[in-house]
Design an enzyme around this catalytic site. Structure first.
Site, PDB file in Angstrom:
ATOM      1  N   HIS A 201     -11.469  -5.145   7.738  1.00  0.00           N
ATOM      2  CA  HIS A 201     -11.909  -4.826   6.383  1.00  0.00           C
ATOM      3  C   HIS A 201     -13.033  -3.788   6.372  1.00  0.00           C
ATOM      4  CE1 HIS A 201      -9.566  -8.311   5.273  1.00  0.00           C
ATOM      5  NE2 HIS A 201      -9.791  -8.085   4.002  1.00  0.00           N
TER       6      HIS A 201
ATOM      7  N   GLU B 217       0.816  -1.219   0.000  1.00  0.00           N
ATOM      8  CA  GLU B 217       0.000   0.000   0.000  1.00  0.00           C
ATOM      9  C   GLU B 217       0.849   1.269   0.000  1.00  0.00           C
ATOM     10  OE1 GLU B 217      -0.792  -2.704   1.667  1.00  0.00           O
ATOM     11  OE2 GLU B 217      -2.813  -3.178   0.972  1.00  0.00           O
TER      12      GLU B 217
END
Lengths: 320, 325
Positions: free
Chosen positions: B131, B62
């Site tokens: 999530h 990321e």
């Protein structure tokens, strides 16, 4: 590879200018209230930025870090606006928004100084990707320290750059100290260059106090990158002669170690080499140094004579 | 009019903008070859259409994805990168918070960073809190970022196209719960302006300010209350930064009452910002104290009954509205 006389003289010149510039900053920092904020210098490490930038073309990009003055001057940044920014004046290259730590000089393709340790490599990957995407025959050089190499972002950047064969040259300026920690206290492998093998890219350790060796390594890495062969890692072994910042008393650095490295100062080394090659005379060196001194004096005068930004200018430049 | 899920609307926006501007590219984990071979997902089919030069599958990195966007944007490209889920913002946050948001300012306005970071968010999938975690308030708290959270597929298309053409870093958060319900979306090339809220339902008794996945909850509550003779006006913010205060205050001036509804947890949530704006600039407009209806201050749990408990529902909103009527 034969290095032209012009290139060798250019390296000596930018090293002399950087040294004069930073020695002046050391003195200015002793005057209470003169320069806001921290002051982090690269004194003694000039062979890295000067050697590397001499190997680049003006359109090549550098991404630098908190020890940026030498890198930026070697890339061609204007000493006046640089000094004015260090003074946080309106005439500074970033209108007083960045100060000494985040100097951005896009006009010489040095768009980012990040002081977040290890943040430069992912950005360099983006800049190199843009060069590849546009089909430019250009490279991006990213300077980071041995301390930064402990950050995960540096791994992520190298992995992606190698995977996509991006034209980026990672230059690890191994100056032995990360903050107050010696190299062996923060890195298990004595060779930072070894890490390149994990990404299947060339890794080379060079004497970071030898500008010619740095130049040579960067020139070769640049040629590989332009040939589409992807990134390289160059570890430049040098030494942090000043503290982490000017306020750091360096109590953890042995005095004799500092003295020994000062003996290996990169500036007289290149100077003597050029004199021995007969490329310059002692008078030439004197003239260069005088000119560097005059430019730095002028930069300080420019900075001191410049106004501070008005307080409301703080509100500008957030959004395009 | 075509009917699309929000993911398909995003897909259409990406496709049109990539055709329009060769500087637009997309990158992220599985934006090309996805383990979800699902046409409802935002980047479906783009690799086949634009090739691997412009649809870049990345490693699971990321920080590198966000750094790629920052560096490429500075060089004049228009990256649209995907951080798979909003909670993974934390892994990309140095690049977004300290770099994308700040480098223009630090350059004294010399550099621009026209990048978009797309993220999926929202509870309702039993995926648990790593999530499902709405972090829009984090992004909104960073000067230099625009924050967009569409509630309809049509807005997602128009807002994403605006985001891609915007010269600033834009955080674009898509609620997964909106991917699968087809909604009308205009077929033409249109731009929905960033920074303009919309009154999605007019009313006279109370204003509900909401965004993203909660619009449907607000609509359901308004429908029920209408049966009881209560008229609810619903303002969909669409964009958190810049905030359209005018539409909020105009609505509160009309109704005299305000409830802010969001899915994110309560403490430090963006609902507090709306409340503060109305107290500072519209205190005299209020006939009653305002209310917030939000997720509770807990990570989003996985078990269906626990997750249902987490997500604010229309009954909670109705209760809050009735308290101040």
């Amino acid at each position: 590879m034969k290095i032209s006389a012009e290139k060798q003289k250019e390296m000596l010149w930018t090293m002399l200018l950087s040294r004069r510039f930073e020695d002046e900053l050391t003195e200015l920092c002793k005057i209470e209230g003169k320069i806001p904020g921290m002051m982090i210098l690269s004194t003694g490490q000039e062979a890295v930025g000067s050697g590397a930038c001499a190997a680049l073309e003006p359109e090549d990009v550098i991404i630098t870090n908190h020890r940026s003055h030498n890198h930026l001057l070697a890339k061609g940044a204007d000493p006046n606006t640089l000094m004015a920014e260090i003074y946080c004046k309106r005439t500074g290259c970033n209108k007083g928004k960045s100060g000494t730590l985040h100097l951005a000089v896009p006009e010489v393709n040095a768009p980012c100084t990040s002081t977040v340790v290890g943040a430069g490599p992912p950005i360099a990957v983006g800049r190199a990707f843009a060069q590849q995407y546009k089909g430019e025959q250009r490279v991006t050089v990213c300077f980071f320290g041995d301390g930064a190499a402990a950050e995960g972002s540096v791994h992520e950047a190298m992995n992606l750059a190698a995977l996509w064969r991006l034209p980026v040259i990672f230059i690890c300026e191994n100056n032995v100290y990360a903050g107050a920690q010696r190299y062996e206290e923060h890195a298990p492998n004595p060779s930072m260059a070894d890490r390149a093998s994990a990404y299947a890219m060339p890794g080379e350790a060079v004497d970071g106090n030898d500008a010619l060796a740095v130049y040579q390594a960067v020139r070769e890495a640049r040629e590989r990158a332009l040939a589409g062969e992807g990134p390289s890692l160059i570890e430049c072994r040098t030494y942090r002669c000043r503290g982490h910042g000017e306020a750091d008393p360096q109590h953890y650095q042995p005095k004799e170690e500092i003295r020994a490295w000062k003996e290996k100062c990169p500036i007289p080394r290149l100077r003597d080499d050029l004199l021995a090659q007969g490329l310059i005379t002692a008078a030439d060196v004197q003239a260069m140094d005088d000119r560097a001194e005059a430019l730095v004096k002028e930069a300080v005068r420019f900075a001191e004579d410049s106004p501070y930004p008005s307080p409301e200018e703080a509100l500008e430049d957030v959004f395009a | 009019m075509q009917k699309l899920g929000m993911g398909q609307a995003v897909n259409q926006a990406l496709r049109e903008e990539m055709h329009r501007d060769p500087n637009v590219f997309i990158a992220g984990e599985g934006v090309g070859v996805s383990i979800h071979l699902n046409p409802m997902f935002p980047t479906h089919g783009l690799l086949e259409e634009f090739g691997p030069g412009r649809v870049k599958d990345t490693p699971v990195s990321e920080a590198a994805i966000a750094g790629l966007a920052v560096g490429a944007a500075e060089a004049g490209l228009r990256p649209v990168v995907e951080i798979m889920f909003n909670p993974f913002f934390t892994l990309a946050s140095d690049m977004i918070v300290n770099h994308a948001a700040k480098l223009r300012y630090l350059s004294g306005g010399k550099s621009t960073f026209p990048l978009v970071v797309r993220m999926k968010s929202g509870a309702g999938f039993g995926a648990g809190c790593q999530h499902s975690h709405n972090l829009e308030a984090w992004a909104a708290h960073c000067p230099g970022l625009k924050v967009v959270m569409p509630a309809t597929a049509a807005d997602a298309k128009g807002l994403l196209k605006s985001a891609i053409r915007d010269d600033n870093p834009v955080i674009f958060i898509e609620h997964m719960g909106l991917y699968f319900a087809p909604m009308p979306v205009p077929e033409n090339d249109y731009l929905t302006p960033i920074g303009q809220a919309e009154v999605k339902r007019p009313g006279t008794d109370v204003t509900v300010v909401t965004w993203s996945g909660m619009l449907g909850v607000a609509m359901a509550a308004a429908e029920k209350l209408a049966q009881e003779g209560v008229s609810v006006e619903i303002v969909d913010l669409r964009t958190l930064v810049p905030l359209d205060k005018e539409t909020i205050l105009t609505s509160v001036a009309k109704t005299g009452r305000l409830v802010v509804l969001h899915e994110a947890t309560r403490t430090g949530g963006f609902g507090g910002e709306i409340a503060a704006v109305v107290m500072e600039e519209g205190f005299n407009l209020l006939k009653a104290p305002l209310r917030r209806v939000t997720g509770p201050d807990i990570p989003v749990p996985a078990s269906p009954p626990l997750e249902r408990f987490y997500i604010p529902d229309d009954e909670q909103l109705i209760t809050a509205i009735k308290e101040i009527l």
